[in-house]
Each structure stands twice: as structure tokens, then as C-alpha cells.
Design an enzyme around this catalytic site. Structure first.
Site, PDB file in Angstrom:
ATOM      1  N   ASP A  17       5.509  92.294  -1.256  1.00 50.08           N
ATOM      2  CA  ASP A  17       5.852  90.926  -0.854  1.00 50.08           C
ATOM      3  C   ASP A  17       6.178  90.044  -2.061  1.00 50.08           C
ATOM      4  O   ASP A  17       5.834  90.357  -3.203  1.00 50.08           O
ATOM      5  CB  ASP A  17       4.689  90.302  -0.085  1.00 50.08           C
ATOM      6  CG  ASP A  17       4.676  90.682   1.390  1.00 50.08           C
ATOM      7  OD1 ASP A  17       5.522  91.500   1.803  1.00 50.08           O
ATOM      8  OD2 ASP A  17       3.817  90.162   2.125  1.00 50.08           O
ATOM      9  N   ASP A  18       6.815  88.916  -1.763  1.00 48.10           N
ATOM     10  CA  ASP A  18       7.075  87.843  -2.742  1.00 48.10           C
ATOM     11  C   ASP A  18       8.069  88.237  -3.826  1.00 48.10           C
ATOM     12  O   ASP A  18       8.040  87.689  -4.926  1.00 48.10           O
ATOM     13  CB  ASP A  18       5.773  87.344  -3.392  1.00 48.10           C
ATOM     14  CG  ASP A  18       4.745  86.882  -2.383  1.00 48.10           C
ATOM     15  OD1 ASP A  18       5.131  86.548  -1.251  1.00 48.10           O
ATOM     16  OD2 ASP A  18       3.551  86.848  -2.722  1.00 48.10           O
ATOM     17  N   HIS A 138       6.048  84.581   5.170  1.00 46.67           N
ATOM     18  CA  HIS A 138       5.180  84.276   4.037  1.00 46.67           C
ATOM     19  C   HIS A 138       3.926  83.579   4.557  1.00 46.67           C
ATOM     20  O   HIS A 138       4.000  82.638   5.345  1.00 46.67           O
ATOM     21  CB  HIS A 138       5.949  83.363   3.074  1.00 46.67           C
ATOM     22  CG  HIS A 138       5.238  83.051   1.798  1.00 46.67           C
ATOM     23  ND1 HIS A 138       4.614  84.006   1.027  1.00 46.67           N
ATOM     24  CD2 HIS A 138       5.059  81.856   1.135  1.00 46.67           C
ATOM     25  CE1 HIS A 138       4.094  83.433  -0.050  1.00 46.67           C
ATOM     26  NE2 HIS A 138       4.341  82.146   0.000  1.00 46.67           N
TER      27      HIS A 138
END
Length: 322
Positions: A17-18, A138
Site C-alpha cells: 500500500d501507499d 486508504h
């Protein structure tokens, strides 16, 4: 003749993620992918290093999806006609908790949520040259009440097939999590369970099992990941994914997603989504995850448990989840 590899028991999407959060996150995620520790990434298109991340994904052929963001930083969709309910007086999203509070108080326009999500999908396509094959939220905002309906509609409009449903087997018996995290994750799970009928109505798909809440940051270790995998095998396949084995018999294969956050610690004031990097990004937790995910002991565990890493695009598009 070469030995025939046995069919996997688990097809595991390990999603970093991110992606795009900062250059050091990007480099750590790429290093983790090249070492075989992750098989998929999720891009924050409003992050400061999103363009670099998209270019790295193209260069290294990294499967990439959209990490839709409604809670951190600056929106992609800047409307000059009306004041956005999605931002505070400083022009930033309300934050992980602030977004949830504003939603509970009826202060958010779902039309503005739809416009922002659509703008992020289009920016993703502009950066990568294609639509995302999966789209998650998110800080898990995509499973929140009302938001999940809009999220599913946007996914359906753009024909994005896969999302994330953060309901983790074994969560409630995970005693190493501090109380505040257990409370937050329990609420995330409740929201996710409530969102399932909505996703089903739009024919959105997701892997049989979700993992990652109990193995974030310093909580990640090979024994903890082994525990999570055993819970996923116990949960079994919910969509009756069947693969033909080498002997011609049929064997159920569990599809699963493991959410991870590898990287190198962000430098202060470098990265983020407009407000600078958060504490988690600047901590040693990201590099710790990178180390565990590329540990030979973990690869041995995968081999022992017949776990095959794959991307969302590799999962079979069978009938929707039940």
C-alpha cells in the site's frame, strides 16, 4: 522429466500500500517487489511521488491498482463552484478519524465523494496508461456507510473488478494488538461486513480471505504471518475456486490478500499527500516489514504451505463472492 509443481493451496496477493507516498517508500516497495516479497501495489494518486511511482511500476512491470484516498492530504478534484465538504479550512481532507466523524454527523456530500473518486481513477489512468484492476480505500474509508455505495458505483462505472474487504479471520484472538487498535479494527470489520451486500449488488469481487490488520509494522513477523495463513486456510474458499491438480483431481484453492506497508523511513517534510509524511511513514516500521517480507524463512513457509504469490489480475474472475 522435470518435477511437476503441486497446485497451490493459497493464491496470495501481497499488496504494498501507499505507493507514491514518498521517494523512499517507492524505492522500498520496488526493492521488495524485485526480491519477491510483494506481488502487487496500490497507488496513492494524490501523493507527492505518485508520478515517480507510476513510472517505476511501468519500468519493472509491477501490477498496480488504485489506493483511493478520501482522508489524507489534498483532493484531486478541485471544484471552484462550491465549497467541498471533504476538506477542512486548510484545504486538506479531514483525516482518518475526522472523515469518519464528519460522515457520522451527515456533513459529507456523497456527490462530492463520487466526483473525487472518479477524478482519482482518471488520474490513475493518466499516470499509468490503463485503468486499475483493483481499487481499495486508504485507511479503509471505502467500506464506510454511504461511501461504500458510491465506491461500488464508481468501480462499476469504470469496470474495475476487484476490491478489498477487510474482514480478517483470527482478528479477535490477536492479543498483541493494543486496545485502541483492536477497537478501530473491530469497527473496520463491522463496516466491511455491512458493505458486502453493496459490493455484491454491483458484482464487485474480492479474494476469499483478507489479512494484514494483525501483521502491520512491528507486529509483522514470520510466526505472525504463519498464524494468519493458517487462519486463511481454515476459513477456506468462499467462491469455490477450483484448479485442476497435476493428477487430474480438483482441489479448492483459497484466494487471499495480504495488505503490507514496506519501504524505507521517510525523511521529515519529504513526501505525504500535501501535509508531509505521517509518524508511521517516518518510523522504522516500514523497513521492518520490508525485512520480514524478504526473509528466506518466509519464502520457506510459502513453499511449505503451498502459497503462490500473484496479482489481482491473476485471480480467476469466477462468480461473485458468496
Amino acid at each position: 522429466m522435470p518435477a511437476v509443481m503441486p497446485q497451490p493451496r493459497v493464491m496470495l496477493v501481497v499488496t504494498g500500500d501507499d505507493f507514491g507516498y514518498c521517494p523512499r517508500r517507492n524505492q522500498g516497495i520496488v526493492d521488495c517487489f524485485l526480491a519477491g516479497g510483494i506481488s502487487n501495489v496500490s497507488l496513492l494518486v494524490n501523493a507527492t511521488a505518485a508520478k515517480e511511482a507510476a513510472d517505476l511500476a511501468k519500468r519493472h512491470n509491477i501490477p498496480i491498482g488504485l489506493h483511493a484516498n478520501l482522508s489524507e492530504g489534498i483532493p484531486v478534484c478541485q471544484s471552484k463552484k462550491q465549497v467541498s465538504t471533504l476538506i477542512n479550512e486548510c484545504g486538506f481532507f479531514h483525516g482518518k478519524i475526522g472523515f469518519r466523524q464528519a460522515l457520522e454527523q451527515g456533513q459529507l456530500s456523497m456527490k462530492q465523494v463520487e466526483l473525487e473518486l472518479g477524478a482519482q481513477v482518471r488520474l490513475f489512468r493518466e499516470l499509468t496508461g490503463h485503468l486499475p484492476y483493483h481499487m481499495d480505500g486508504h485507511q479503509h474509508v471505502h467500506v464506510l456507510p454511504e461511501v461504500c455505495e458510491v465506491f461500488a458505483q464508481v468501480m462499476s462505472d469504470f469496470r474495475i473488478p476487484y476490491t478489498r474487504v477487510p474482514v480478517e479471520p483470527g482478528l479477535h484472538s490477536c492479543l498483541w494488538l493494543p486496545l485502541h487498535l483492536r477497537r478501530f479494527y473491530t469497527q473496520v470489520e463491522k463496516n466491511a461486513l455491512d458493505a458486502i451486500p453493496v459490493f455484491m449488488r454491483y458484482n464487485i469481487r474480492w479474494p476469499d480471505v483478507y489479512l494484514g490488520l494483525t501483521t502491520m509494522g512491528q507486529n509483522m513477523s514470520v510466526p505472525h504471518l504463519q498464524r494468519a495463513l493458517h487462519h486463511s486456510l481454515a476459513a477456506g474458499p468462499s467462491s469455490a475456486s477450483l484448479c485442476s491438480s497435476a493428477s487430474g483431481s480438483d482441489e479448492a484453492v483459497v484466494t487471499a490478500e495480504l495488505m503490507v506497508h514496506p519501504g524505507y523511513s521517510s525523511h521529515p517534510q519529504e513526501g505525504g499527500c500535501g501535509e508531509g509524511p505521517d509518524d508511521f511513514s517516518q518510523s522504522a516500521d516500514r523497513q521492518h516489514e520490508l525485512s520480514v517480507l524478504t526473509d528466506p524463512a518466509l519464502f520457506s513457509l510459502y513453499s511449505q504451505e503451498r502459497v503462490q504469490l500473484c496479482a489481482f489480475k491473476d485471480l480467476p474472475l469466477l462468480s461473485r463472492n458468496k
